[in-house]
Design a protein around this motif. Structure first.
Motif, PDB file in Angstrom:
ATOM      1  N   ALA A 184       0.776  -1.062   0.125  1.00 29.73           N
ATOM      2  CA  ALA A 184      -0.018  -0.035  -0.035  1.00 29.73           C
ATOM      3  C   ALA A 184       1.081   1.250   0.206  1.00 29.73           C
ATOM      4  CB  ALA A 184      -1.044  -0.033   1.314  1.00 29.73           C
ATOM      5  N   LEU A 185       0.437   2.182  -0.514  1.00 25.61           N
ATOM      6  CA  LEU A 185       1.408   3.432  -0.935  1.00 25.61           C
ATOM      7  C   LEU A 185       1.625   4.013   0.596  1.00 25.61           C
ATOM      8  CD1 LEU A 185       2.448   5.643  -2.839  1.00 25.61           C
ATOM      9  CD2 LEU A 185       0.249   6.927  -2.508  1.00 25.61           C
ATOM     10  N   ASP A 186       0.769   3.905   1.536  1.00 18.83           N
ATOM     11  CA  ASP A 186       1.090   4.704   2.920  1.00 18.83           C
ATOM     12  C   ASP A 186       2.136   3.943   3.517  1.00 18.83           C
ATOM     13  OD1 ASP A 186      -0.347   2.609   3.729  1.00 18.83           O
ATOM     14  OD2 ASP A 186      -2.062   3.731   4.540  1.00 18.83           O
ATOM     15  N   ALA A 187       2.460   2.584   3.192  1.00 16.33           N
ATOM     16  CA  ALA A 187       3.489   2.110   3.636  1.00 16.33           C
ATOM     17  C   ALA A 187       4.979   2.663   3.473  1.00 16.33           C
ATOM     18  CB  ALA A 187       3.540   0.491   3.367  1.00 16.33           C
ATOM     19  N   LEU A 188       4.852   3.606   2.619  1.00 16.94           N
ATOM     20  CA  LEU A 188       6.064   4.220   1.993  1.00 16.94           C
ATOM     21  C   LEU A 188       6.503   5.157   2.889  1.00 16.94           C
ATOM     22  CD1 LEU A 188       6.004   3.867  -1.768  1.00 16.94           C
ATOM     23  CD2 LEU A 188       7.334   2.212  -0.136  1.00 16.94           C
ATOM     24  N   ALA A 189       5.567   5.967   3.858  1.00 15.92           N
ATOM     25  CA  ALA A 189       5.695   6.831   4.607  1.00 15.92           C
ATOM     26  C   ALA A 189       7.202   6.963   5.455  1.00 15.92           C
ATOM     27  CB  ALA A 189       4.624   7.151   5.545  1.00 15.92           C
ATOM     28  N   GLY A 190       7.805   7.915   5.211  1.00 16.47           N
ATOM     29  CA  GLY A 190       9.133   7.566   6.190  1.00 16.47           C
ATOM     30  C   GLY A 190      10.119   7.127   5.495  1.00 16.47           C
ATOM     31  N   ARG A 191       9.829   6.249   4.156  1.00 15.93           N
ATOM     32  CA  ARG A 191      11.032   5.751   3.554  1.00 15.93           C
ATOM     33  C   ARG A 191      11.785   6.703   2.723  1.00 15.93           C
ATOM     34  NH1 ARG A 191      11.786   0.023   2.692  1.00 15.93           N
ATOM     35  NH2 ARG A 191      13.703   1.005   1.635  1.00 15.93           N
ATOM     36  N   PRO A 192      12.968   6.665   2.426  1.00 12.54           N
ATOM     37  CA  PRO A 192      13.714   7.521   1.501  1.00 12.54           C
ATOM     38  C   PRO A 192      13.289   7.219   0.053  1.00 12.54           C
ATOM     39  CG  PRO A 192      15.143   6.046   2.264  1.00 12.54           C
ATOM     40  CD  PRO A 192      13.830   5.918   3.203  1.00 12.54           C
ATOM     41  N   LEU A 193      12.791   7.961  -0.725  1.00 10.22           N
ATOM     42  CA  LEU A 193      12.242   7.756  -2.127  1.00 10.22           C
ATOM     43  C   LEU A 193      12.871   8.470  -3.098  1.00 10.22           C
ATOM     44  CD1 LEU A 193       8.225   8.129  -1.509  1.00 10.22           C
ATOM     45  CD2 LEU A 193       9.453   6.089  -1.244  1.00 10.22           C
ATOM     46  N   MET A 194      12.834   7.888  -4.438  1.00  9.57           N
ATOM     47  CA  MET A 194      13.639   8.662  -5.246  1.00  9.57           C
ATOM     48  C   MET A 194      12.848   8.619  -6.454  1.00  9.57           C
ATOM     49  SD  MET A 194      17.124   6.579  -5.384  1.00  9.57           S
ATOM     50  CE  MET A 194      16.464   4.707  -5.451  1.00  9.57           C
ATOM     51  N   CYS A 195      12.424  10.015  -7.102  1.00 11.14           N
ATOM     52  CA  CYS A 195      11.447  10.076  -7.989  1.00 11.14           C
ATOM     53  C   CYS A 195      11.988  11.349  -8.937  1.00 11.14           C
ATOM     54  CB  CYS A 195       9.957  10.455  -7.233  1.00 11.14           C
ATOM     55  SG  CYS A 195       8.591  10.662  -8.094  1.00 11.14           S
ATOM     56  N   LEU A 196      11.277  11.578  -9.964  1.00  7.16           N
ATOM     57  CA  LEU A 196      11.353  12.554 -11.081  1.00  7.16           C
ATOM     58  C   LEU A 196      11.235  14.032 -10.381  1.00  7.16           C
ATOM     59  CD1 LEU A 196       9.848  10.966 -14.500  1.00  7.16           C
ATOM     60  CD2 LEU A 196      12.275  10.962 -13.570  1.00  7.16           C
ATOM     61  N   PRO A 197      11.676  15.011 -10.924  1.00  4.23           N
ATOM     62  CA  PRO A 197      11.281  16.232 -10.293  1.00  4.23           C
ATOM     63  C   PRO A 197       9.946  16.766 -10.387  1.00  4.23           C
ATOM     64  CG  PRO A 197      13.229  16.308 -12.007  1.00  4.23           C
ATOM     65  CD  PRO A 197      12.430  14.790 -12.169  1.00  4.23           C
ATOM     66  N   ARG A 198       9.662  17.765  -9.639  1.00  2.00           N
ATOM     67  CA  ARG A 198       8.412  18.498  -9.706  1.00  2.00           C
ATOM     68  C   ARG A 198       8.068  18.968 -11.187  1.00  2.00           C
ATOM     69  NH1 ARG A 198       6.070  19.035  -4.808  1.00  2.00           N
ATOM     70  NH2 ARG A 198       7.317  19.003  -2.850  1.00  2.00           N
ATOM     71  N   ALA A 213      -3.347   9.976   1.042  1.00  2.00           N
ATOM     72  CA  ALA A 213      -3.062   9.029   1.695  1.00  2.00           C
ATOM     73  C   ALA A 213      -2.521   9.728   3.058  1.00  2.00           C
ATOM     74  CB  ALA A 213      -2.150   8.211   1.294  1.00  2.00           C
ATOM     75  N   GLY A 214      -2.390  10.904   3.199  1.00  2.00           N
ATOM     76  CA  GLY A 214      -1.882  11.550   4.586  1.00  2.00           C
ATOM     77  C   GLY A 214      -0.720  11.848   4.844  1.00  2.00           C
ATOM     78  N   PHE A 215      -0.006  11.806   4.071  1.00  2.00           N
ATOM     79  CA  PHE A 215       1.614  11.830   4.311  1.00  2.00           C
ATOM     80  C   PHE A 215       2.193  12.523   3.208  1.00  2.00           C
ATOM     81  CE2 PHE A 215       1.881   8.144   1.869  1.00  2.00           C
ATOM     82  CZ  PHE A 215       3.035   8.141   1.201  1.00  2.00           C
ATOM     83  N   ARG A 216       3.428  13.256   3.359  1.00  2.00           N
ATOM     84  CA  ARG A 216       4.332  14.118   2.689  1.00  2.00           C
ATOM     85  C   ARG A 216       5.479  13.117   2.264  1.00  2.00           C
ATOM     86  NH1 ARG A 216       6.827  20.114   3.388  1.00  2.00           N
ATOM     87  NH2 ARG A 216       7.797  20.160   1.145  1.00  2.00           N
ATOM     88  N   PRO A 217       5.436  12.649   0.789  1.00  2.00           N
ATOM     89  CA  PRO A 217       6.699  11.834   0.770  1.00  2.00           C
ATOM     90  C   PRO A 217       8.070  12.193   0.983  1.00  2.00           C
ATOM     91  CG  PRO A 217       5.767  12.977  -1.558  1.00  2.00           C
ATOM     92  CD  PRO A 217       5.016  13.163  -0.241  1.00  2.00           C
ATOM     93  N   ARG A 218       9.056  11.474   1.236  1.00  2.00           N
ATOM     94  CA  ARG A 218      10.470  11.900   1.845  1.00  2.00           C
ATOM     95  C   ARG A 218      11.163  11.576   0.249  1.00  2.00           C
ATOM     96  NH1 ARG A 218      14.207   8.714   5.734  1.00  2.00           N
ATOM     97  NH2 ARG A 218      16.267   9.816   5.220  1.00  2.00           N
ATOM     98  N   ILE A 219      11.381  12.482  -0.431  1.00  2.00           N
ATOM     99  CA  ILE A 219      12.071  12.373  -1.465  1.00  2.00           C
ATOM    100  C   ILE A 219      13.781  12.694  -1.342  1.00  2.00           C
ATOM    101  CG2 ILE A 219      12.355  13.268  -3.743  1.00  2.00           C
ATOM    102  CD1 ILE A 219       9.816  11.910  -3.344  1.00  2.00           C
ATOM    103  N   ALA A 220      14.302  11.447  -1.327  1.00  2.00           N
ATOM    104  CA  ALA A 220      15.725  11.527  -0.853  1.00  2.00           C
ATOM    105  C   ALA A 220      16.655  11.901  -2.241  1.00  2.00           C
ATOM    106  CB  ALA A 220      16.500  10.232  -0.615  1.00  2.00           C
ATOM    107  N   PHE A 221      16.380  11.324  -3.574  1.00  2.00           N
ATOM    108  CA  PHE A 221      16.819  11.669  -4.766  1.00  2.00           C
ATOM    109  C   PHE A 221      15.954  11.958  -5.853  1.00  2.00           C
ATOM    110  CE2 PHE A 221      19.848   8.781  -2.558  1.00  2.00           C
ATOM    111  CZ  PHE A 221      21.285   9.469  -2.828  1.00  2.00           C
TER     112      PHE A 221
END
Length: 302
Positions: A184-198, A213-221
């Protein structure tokens, strides 16, 4: 009164400078000045105010400008009509593509085929985010673009979806998520995520889904190329959110985990302007691109 004089008048007004206008028109500055002086003598009034640091139209000049632009537009329209009727397409087309396109759409092949069909047309290409490309389409700076879709399209834009596939979580074999088949997407809350730019479609989809889902993604890279994100994930630097086809192209190096609650999908589309002026070359490119890129739906294989 000559069309050349009207063109010079409009260009000098737009550039607010004889020097810049001459450079844009690829003619000598004295020639531009002489032609406008001749037009002013014929009309018996000054059309440009040359007293300041920049050149501005006089009151009479401002009144003449709409007619000058209309005359130039009428001539261009007549040429376009003849070219379309005779099948002779010339001019210039401006094409845009998302930086994160990768191999999803063969833009090089598409433009090569168009050049073969219409060798007299000059082709320009830029890369940018989807948000910027859509804005460039609306303002007429681009004729067609490959964009990533997320949210509502602005009015005046037509699209044909050419890629439609799920986004997945991609991790290295040693990651705690590597033994999962779905998450589930909310299981990624707090994990360092890597994604494309805004500004990219993938990032917009992820940001909106995380907010819901009620959280702000933690974008590490962040990286503009999704293959770079995949390589970061291979090195164990975090969790990458990628198109499924890309994640599964690293067998043994990346483990793809399906996203659920909600399922996230990525769509690439051919986009063009549906309102406002459009030249024959741009219309020919849109027709050829739509024929060459079959429309995809969620249930159709990519």
């Amino acid at each position: 009164m000559e069309l050349r004089q009207l063109e010079y008048l409009v260009t000098v007004t737009e550039e607010a400078s004889f020097t810049k206008a001459a450079a844009k028109l690829h003619v000598a500055q004295p020639g531009v000045s002489a032609q406008i002086r001749q037009l002013e003598r014929e009309l018996g009034q000054d059309l440009l105010d040359r007293s300041g640091r920049t050149v501005r139209p006089t009151e009479v000049g401002a009144a003449v400008l709409p007619y000058a632009r209309a005359a130039l537009a009428a001539v261009a329209g007549a040429r376009q009509a003849v070219e379309e009727l005779t099948g002779l397409v010339r001019g210039h087309v401006a094409v845009g593509t998302v930086t994160s396109l990768g191999q999803a759409v063969d833009v090089a092949g598409l433009l090569a085929d168009f050049h073969h069909s219409h060798p007299a047309v000059e082709i320009g290409l830029i890369e940018d985010t989807s948000d910027n490309l859509l804005q460039a389409l609306l303002t007429g700076r681009l004729d067609v673009a490959v964009v990533s879709l997320a949210g509502e399209l602005p009015p005046g834009i037509g699209v044909q979806v050419v890629v439609d596939e799920p986004f997945v979580v991609a991790v290295a074999p040693g990651d705690p998520l590597a033994d999962r088949t779905s998450i589930a997407l909310d299981a990624l809350a707090g994990r360092p995520l890597m994604c494309l730019p805004r500004g990219t479609g993938l990032r917009t989809v992820v940001d909106h889904a995380c907010a819901a889902a009620g959280f702000r993604p933690r974008i590490a890279f962040e990286a503009g190329d999704p293959t770079v994100l995949a390589q970061f994930a291979v090195r164990g630097l975090g969790v990458a959110i990628l198109p499924e086809s890309l994640a599964r192209s690293y067998p043994g190096e990346l483990h793809a985990v399906n996203l659920t609650r909600p399922k996230l999908r990525g769509r690439l589309a051919l986009a063009w302007r549906t309102e406002g002026p459009s030249g024959p070359a741009a219309r020919a490119l849109v027709r050829q691109a739509r024929a060459a890129l079959p429309e995809r739906t969620e249930d159709a294989p990519a």
